[in-house]
Design an enzyme around this catalytic site. Sequence first.
Site, mmCIF file in Angstrom:
data_model
loop_
_atom_site.group_PDB
_atom_site.id
_atom_site.type_symbol
_atom_site.label_atom_id
_atom_site.label_comp_id
_atom_site.label_asym_id
_atom_site.label_seq_id
_atom_site.Cartn_x
_atom_site.Cartn_y
_atom_site.Cartn_z
ATOM 1 N N SER A 1 48.624 33.136 37.722
ATOM 2 C CA SER A 1 48.572 32.063 38.702
ATOM 3 C C SER A 1 47.272 31.285 38.564
ATOM 4 C CB SER A 1 48.639 32.700 40.093
ATOM 5 O OG SER A 1 48.225 31.799 41.069
ATOM 6 N N LYS B 1 46.461 39.513 40.345
ATOM 7 C CA LYS B 1 46.764 38.667 39.180
ATOM 8 C C LYS B 1 45.628 38.770 38.161
ATOM 9 C CE LYS B 1 50.778 37.485 40.310
ATOM 10 N NZ LYS B 1 51.885 38.070 39.557
ATOM 11 N N TYR C 1 46.017 39.529 46.749
ATOM 12 C CA TYR C 1 47.041 38.974 45.854
ATOM 13 C C TYR C 1 46.385 38.386 44.601
ATOM 14 C CZ TYR C 1 49.949 35.462 43.725
ATOM 15 O OH TYR C 1 50.600 34.698 42.782
#
Length: 340
Positions: A126, A155, A151
């Site tokens: 991302s 990643k 989160y």
Amino acid sequence: MKSRIIVTGGLGFIGSHTVVALHEAGFEPIIIDNLSNSRLSALDGIENLIGFRPQFAQIDVNDAFALKQLFEEVKPQAVIHFAAFKAVGESVEKPLMYYRNNVGGLITLLEMMKETGIKDVVFSSSCTVYGEPSEIPVKESTETKPAESPYGATKQMGEVILKDNSSWCNTQCLRYFNPIGAHPSAEIGELPLGVPNNLIPYLTQTVAGIRKSLTVFGSDYDTPDGTCIRDYIHVVDLAEAHVSAVKRLLDQSYADSFEVFNIGTGNGSTVLEVIQGFEKATGLPVPHTIGDRRAGDVVKVWAETTKVENVLGWKAKRNLETMLKDAWNWQKKLSERADN
Ligand code: UDP
């Protein structure tokens, strides 16, 4: 024989579109999904689009035994790994759940890939890894920033884990910007559970009358109209990027066993431009008010796409108007359905 590609999270928003794109490109997609944040109706949509029901296994990527069994049975050429939690706010409330699923799941997947001799993976990363970027447009070489949420951290950790395993595992790491839209057929699209956090599902639900009004999170940012800028990308374009990445892996045409690409359009749009764009594309007003800034929002980010165009040979084709029209057609279809 067609090359078999395992798609973890293949019933999710990006996964389902990628399954269709893989089929259209001559691959045999095999779906793994634990249905924790997706619905079986996505499989019906895929079936309606490709004319048959692809192989689907309801497996959790943390289930090493089930993964291994499936890999031995199917003997896939590569894996595309989407299965992960993706809500920033939720990750702050439940960090262990995010680390367990997103990091633990990736480790289990890699262990089982290694044990069964699968060496190629496409990883969903991302643009969140760039944080508030130090340069815009963002290049793949732009420095990454400490993650602002669990989160985002998952990643970044995923990228590190894959890089550290590049002696045996070839990775195409795709850093997505903001995927929106839906398949133009409206057979598949995004299925947000509960109140959506993201702009487009909230906007389309507002226009559909499910929500009262869209709140624009802040209008005093340092941007032309004061609202945040993102690089919105059509989910079908994004799905096609995965096909290009799989081809690069299977052709062994990569220059490095761990490669990173930005998957965006290269264009930034403000929140107000999205609202106006939607109104223009559909002729429907978007009830909205200006509210406070949302904590943790990046002010502006869009992709530099030179590398992905020249090296991966992929370029986004669909414009914002198409993205918003397709998102609206999907919402209309959802509103008619019993399971929405
Ligand atoms: N946004 C907004 N209202 C909403 C949801 C999002 O104004 O109800 C804004 C948000 O502040 C950001 C942009 O829309 O500037 C995209 O937000 P989204 O959550 O879709 O993606 P992300 O923050 O992950 O880029």
